[in-house]
Design an enzyme around this catalytic site. Structure first.
Site, PDB file in Angstrom:
ATOM      1  N   GLY A  88      -4.558  -4.284  -4.305  1.00 47.06           N
ATOM      2  CA  GLY A  88      -5.384  -3.382  -5.097  1.00 47.06           C
ATOM      3  C   GLY A  88      -4.523  -2.234  -5.280  1.00 47.06           C
ATOM      4  CG  HIS A  89      -1.628  -2.127  -7.966  1.00 49.81           C
ATOM      5  ND1 HIS A  89      -0.841  -2.855  -8.770  1.00 49.81           N
ATOM      6  CD2 HIS A  89      -1.560  -2.696  -6.500  1.00 49.81           C
ATOM      7  CE1 HIS A  89      -0.247  -3.774  -8.215  1.00 49.81           C
ATOM      8  NE2 HIS A  89      -0.462  -3.651  -6.925  1.00 49.81           N
ATOM      9  CG  ASP A 102       1.132  14.763  -0.907  1.00 50.53           C
ATOM     10  OD1 ASP A 102       1.525  13.519  -1.125  1.00 50.53           O
ATOM     11  OD2 ASP A 102      -0.233  14.895  -0.874  1.00 50.53           O
ATOM     12  CG  ASP A 104      -1.707  -1.318   1.270  1.00 55.00           C
ATOM     13  OD1 ASP A 104      -2.154  -1.775   0.324  1.00 55.00           O
ATOM     14  OD2 ASP A 104      -1.939  -1.926   2.497  1.00 55.00           O
ATOM     15  CB  THR A 130      -8.354  -5.465  -1.287  1.00 55.95           C
ATOM     16  OG1 THR A 130      -7.289  -5.102  -2.278  1.00 55.95           O
ATOM     17  CG2 THR A 130      -8.836  -6.802  -1.630  1.00 55.95           C
ATOM     18  CE  LYS A 164       2.963  -2.816  -4.836  1.00 57.92           C
ATOM     19  NZ  LYS A 164       2.542  -2.645  -3.289  1.00 57.92           N
ATOM     20  N   GLY A 165       0.815   1.857  -7.821  1.00 62.93           N
ATOM     21  CA  GLY A 165       0.167   2.049  -8.850  1.00 62.93           C
ATOM     22  C   GLY A 165       0.340   3.388  -9.528  1.00 62.93           C
ATOM     23  N   PRO A 193      -9.230  -0.035   8.152  1.00 61.46           N
ATOM     24  CG  PRO A 193      -9.502   0.266  10.560  1.00 61.46           C
ATOM     25  CD  PRO A 193     -10.002  -0.454   9.393  1.00 61.46           C
ATOM     26  N   GLY A 234     -11.274  -2.301   2.912  1.00 59.20           N
ATOM     27  CA  GLY A 234     -11.767  -1.040   3.386  1.00 59.20           C
ATOM     28  C   GLY A 234     -11.089  -1.013   4.903  1.00 59.20           C
TER      29      GLY A 234
HETATM   30  P1  IMP Z   1      -3.213 -12.687   2.134  1.00 58.39           P
HETATM   31  O1  IMP Z   1      -2.367 -12.175   1.359  1.00 58.39           O
HETATM   32  O2  IMP Z   1      -4.575 -12.449   1.944  1.00 58.39           O
HETATM   33  O3  IMP Z   1      -3.033 -14.224   2.566  1.00 58.39           O
HETATM   34  O4  IMP Z   1      -3.022 -11.951   3.606  1.00 58.39           O
HETATM   35  C1  IMP Z   1      -1.932 -12.095   4.431  1.00 58.39           C
HETATM   36  C2  IMP Z   1      -1.389 -10.694   4.808  1.00 58.39           C
HETATM   37  O5  IMP Z   1      -0.742  -9.895   3.923  1.00 58.39           O
HETATM   38  C3  IMP Z   1      -2.712 -10.011   5.711  1.00 58.39           C
HETATM   39  O6  IMP Z   1      -1.897  -9.019   6.781  1.00 58.39           O
HETATM   40  C4  IMP Z   1      -3.013  -8.883   4.498  1.00 58.39           C
HETATM   41  O7  IMP Z   1      -3.492  -7.945   5.111  1.00 58.39           O
HETATM   42  C5  IMP Z   1      -1.457  -8.633   3.989  1.00 58.39           C
HETATM   43  N1  IMP Z   1      -1.649  -8.279   2.539  1.00 58.39           N
HETATM   44  C6  IMP Z   1      -2.158  -9.075   1.440  1.00 58.39           C
HETATM   45  N2  IMP Z   1      -1.953  -8.290   0.563  1.00 58.39           N
HETATM   46  C7  IMP Z   1      -1.731  -6.916   0.677  1.00 58.39           C
HETATM   47  C8  IMP Z   1      -1.515  -5.771   0.119  1.00 58.39           C
HETATM   48  O8  IMP Z   1      -1.618  -5.865  -1.367  1.00 58.39           O
HETATM   49  N3  IMP Z   1      -1.284  -4.903   0.698  1.00 58.39           N
HETATM   50  C9  IMP Z   1      -1.173  -4.792   2.087  1.00 58.39           C
HETATM   51  N4  IMP Z   1      -1.269  -5.744   2.763  1.00 58.39           N
HETATM   52  C10 IMP Z   1      -1.635  -6.877   2.072  1.00 58.39           C
END
Ligand code: IMP
Length: 475
Positions: free
Chosen positions: A52-53, A389, A24, A357, A27-28, A361, A359
Site C-alpha cells: 500500500g503506497h 521529522d 512501509d 493495507t 517509497k510512495g 498498528p 490498519g
Molecule cells: P503477505 O505478503 O501477505 O504474505 O504477508 C507476509 C508478511 O509480510 C506479513 O508479516 C506482512 O505483514 C508482511 N508484509 C507484506 N506486505 C507488506 C508491506 O507492503 N509492508 C509491510 N509489511 C508487509
C-alpha cells in the site's frame, strides 16, 4: 528538479526505489517524485495488493495497492507497467481503475504483463485459513492470497494473465488445480463467469511487457522501478519464515520487471531514526520488546482510534481519514516516557504508523544499523532517509550500533536473541519540515546521519522531512 534527480542517480537510465527495512518506509513519496519529474516509464515488479503506497497529491492522501503511483502522470505521456513478477487480484485492480475513472484520471498507456500471475479466490481462502493471525504464532500475512498464489507459480500450476484470454486453457488449468485444494470448493464455471467482467476490462492493456520494457530501455527512455515491501521481508534474504513470498531486493525487483539488474541504479529507502514492522517475527530493536510484539499482534483491537482514545488525544474522522494533532502534548510525553513500550506507542502516534493495507498498528523500534548493513549487500550504498521529522519533540533518540561481536542473522531463532547496543543522540524540539538545506538540520540529527554513514559505509543522498514533495532535502 529533473536535473537534481539526474545528479542524484548519476545519469542512470533505470532507477529502483526499494526499501531496506520491513516495508512501509515511504517509497510512495519518492516513487511519485521520480515518476513526476524524471521517469518516462514506471514499473512494479514484485508482490501484489499486500503493498500500500501512500502518496500525498495536492494535499490529498491516496493509497495505491497495485497500480504504480506514476499512473497519475499517464496524461503526461508516462507509461505504467504491472510487471511479470507481480501477483494480481483482478477485482482489486479493476476497483483501482474504477476509482481513476471516477476522478477522470486517464490510464490509456497502462500495460499489464501477460506473465504476471493471477490471485484466485481459493488463494485468498487458503491464506486466511492458514495464517489469519500472528497471535497464534503465524506469519501475520495480509490475507490477500499472495503466498498461495506464488506457491502455485513455483509449483508450476499458476494461472498467468495470458491464460485469462483463452477460456479453454483457463478452464483446464482450474480443473487441474482442484486436487491441490481439497478443503476448498473450486467451481471453475463460477470462477470464470465472476472473472469475465474484469477480464474484459483489463484485456486492452495486456502486453508482453518484458519485450516492451527492454525496447524502452534501448530507446533511451528513463525507467523508474517502484519497489514493494522491503529487503527484510524478502523470501530470499529476509527473516524467513516471517517474510512475504517474493524477493523485493534490487535483484528480485529487476527479475520481476524483466530488466537486467546491472543496468539499474538502486536508491534504498530507510526510515530514520526509527523503523517499523508489521506482522510476526523478530525485531531486535523493538521498543517494548515482546510486550509490544504481542500488543501489536492483537491487530485492529489496538488500531489508531483505540490508541488515540486511550491516550486522550482528540481526533476527527473526515471522509474515513482519522485527523489529529501529531505533536499533541500527550504524544510528546509518550515519546519521552521512561518506559520503552510507551515510547514505542508515542512514535507510532507521532508518525502515524498504522498499516495502509490492513490498519494494524506497526511495531516500532530504533533504526538498526547491522540490519541496514545487511540490506546494503543487495540494495547498494545509496540511501534515502524518510520520516525524520516524525520524532520532533523526543528529547533523545537512538540507533542500534551493533550486536556486540555478532552480526545480523536471517535465522530468526538467533536474531530474536541478539542484544542491540544503542548509540544515543540529542533529539530536537522544533519542527524541521520547513528546513531546505542539509546544514540547517539539528546537530543531533546530522551527528546520527554521519554515524550511520561511517558505521555501514553508505551514502545518504536525500533526507525527507515531511510527506510533501517540497519537504525533501537533496544533499
Ligand atoms: P503477505 O505478503 O501477505 O504474505 O504477508 C507476509 C508478511 O509480510 C506479513 O508479516 C506482512 O505483514 C508482511 N508484509 C507484506 N506486505 C507488506 C508491506 O507492503 N509492508 C509491510 N509489511 C508487509
Amino acid at each position: 528538479m529533473k536535473d537534481v534527480l539526474d545528479k542524484v542517480v548519476e545519469g542512470s537510465r533505470a532507477v529502483a526505489i526499494i526499501c531496506n527495512q520491513w516495508g512501509d518506509t515511504g517509497k510512495g513519496k519518492f516513487s511519485n517524485l521520480f515518476a513526476k519529474y524524471w521517469a518516462d516509464v514506471v514499473v512494479r515488479g514484485t508482490g501484489g495488493n499486500n503493498a500500500g503506497h501512500t502518496v500525498v497529491i495536492n494535499g490529498k492522501k491516496r493509497i495505491f495497492h497495485l497500480l504504480p503511483t506514476g499512473i497519475i502522470y499517464d496524461k503526461d505521456g508516462k507509461i505504467n507497467i504491472l510487471g511479470n513478477g507481480m501477483v494480481l487480484d483482478l477485482k482489486v485492480l479493476c476497483t483501482e481503475l474504477a476509482e481513476l475513472d471516477k476522478e477522470r484520471i486517464s490510464y490509456d498507456k497502462l500495460m499489464i504483463s501477460e506473465d504476471a500471475n493471477v490471485i484466485m479466490p481459493y488463494h485468498i481462502s487458503r491464506d486466511l485459513d492458514k495464517d489469519a493471525s500472528s497471535k497464534k504464532g503465524g506469519i501475520g500475512s495480509t490475507g490477500k492470497g499472495i503466498g498461495p498464489c506464488y506457491t502455485d507459480k513455483i509449483a508450476r500450476r499458476g494461472i498467468f494473465v495470458r491464460d485469462l484470454l483463452k477460456e479453454n486453457i483457463l478452464k483446464t488449468k482450474l480443473e487441474k488445480v482442484k486436487s491441490f485444494y481439497p478443503k476448498v470448493e473450486i467451481d471453475s464455471e463460477k470462477i470464470i463467469s465472476d472473472l469475465k467482467p474484469f477480464i474484459e476490462k483489463i484485456k486492452p492493456f495486456v502486453k508482453d511487457t518484458i519485450t516492451e520494457i527492454n525496447d524502452f530501455y534501448s530507446e533511451g527512455k528513463k525507467i523508474l522501478i517502484e519497489g514493494a515491501q522491503g529487503l527484510l521481508l524478502s523470501i530470499e534474504y529476509g527473516t524467513y519464515p516471517y517474510v512475504t513470498s517474493s524477493d523485493p531486493s534490487l535483484n528480485g525487483t529487476a527479475t520481476g520487471t524483466g530488466l537486467c539488474a546491472r543496468n539499474i541504479y538502486p536508491l534504498g529507502i530507510v526510515k530514520f531514526p526509527f523503523m517499523t514492522r508489521v506482522g510476526g517475527g523478530p525485531f531486535p530493536s523493538e521498543l517494548g520488546g515482546e510486550e509490544s510484539e504481542n500488543y501489536c499482534a492483537e491487530g485492529l483491537e489496538h488500531d489508531i482510534k483505540f490508541e488515540l482514545d486511550k491516550y486522550k488525544i482528540p481526533f476527527e474522522v473526515i471522509k474515513g481519514n482519522v485527523k489529529y494533532n501529531h505533536s499533541h502534548p500527550n504524544i510528546i510525553s509518550l515519546m519521552n516516557s521512561k518506559y520503552d513500550f510507551e515510547k514505542g506507542i508515542g512514535i507510532r502516534l507521532a508518525a502515524e504508523e498504522y498499516g495502509a493495507t490492513t490498519g494494524r498498528p506497526r511495531r516500532t523500534g530504533w533504526t538498526d544499523l547491522p540490519a541496514l548493513k545487511f540490506a546494503t549487500y543487495f540494495n547498494g550504498m545509496n540511501i534515502i532517509l524518510t520520516k525524520v521529522d516524525a520524532i520532533s519533540g523526543a528529547k533523545k533518540f537512538s540507533l542500534v550500533e551493533s550486536y556486540g561481536e555478532e552480526k545480523f542473522s536471517r535465522d530468526c531463532d538467533s536474531l530474536r536473541f541478539r542484544k542491540p547496543i544503542f548509540k544515543e543522540f540529542e533529539g530536537f524540539e522544533k519542527k524541521i519540515s520547513d528546513i531546505k538545506a542539509y546544514d540547517n538540520l539539528p546537530n543531533g540529527l546530522k551527528d546520527s546521519i554521519d554515524f550511520l554513514e561511517k558505521t555501514i559505509g553508505a551514502k545518504v543522498k536525500i533526507v525527507s522531512v515531511g510527506p510533501d514533495q517540497n519537504e525533501t532535502i537533496v544533499r
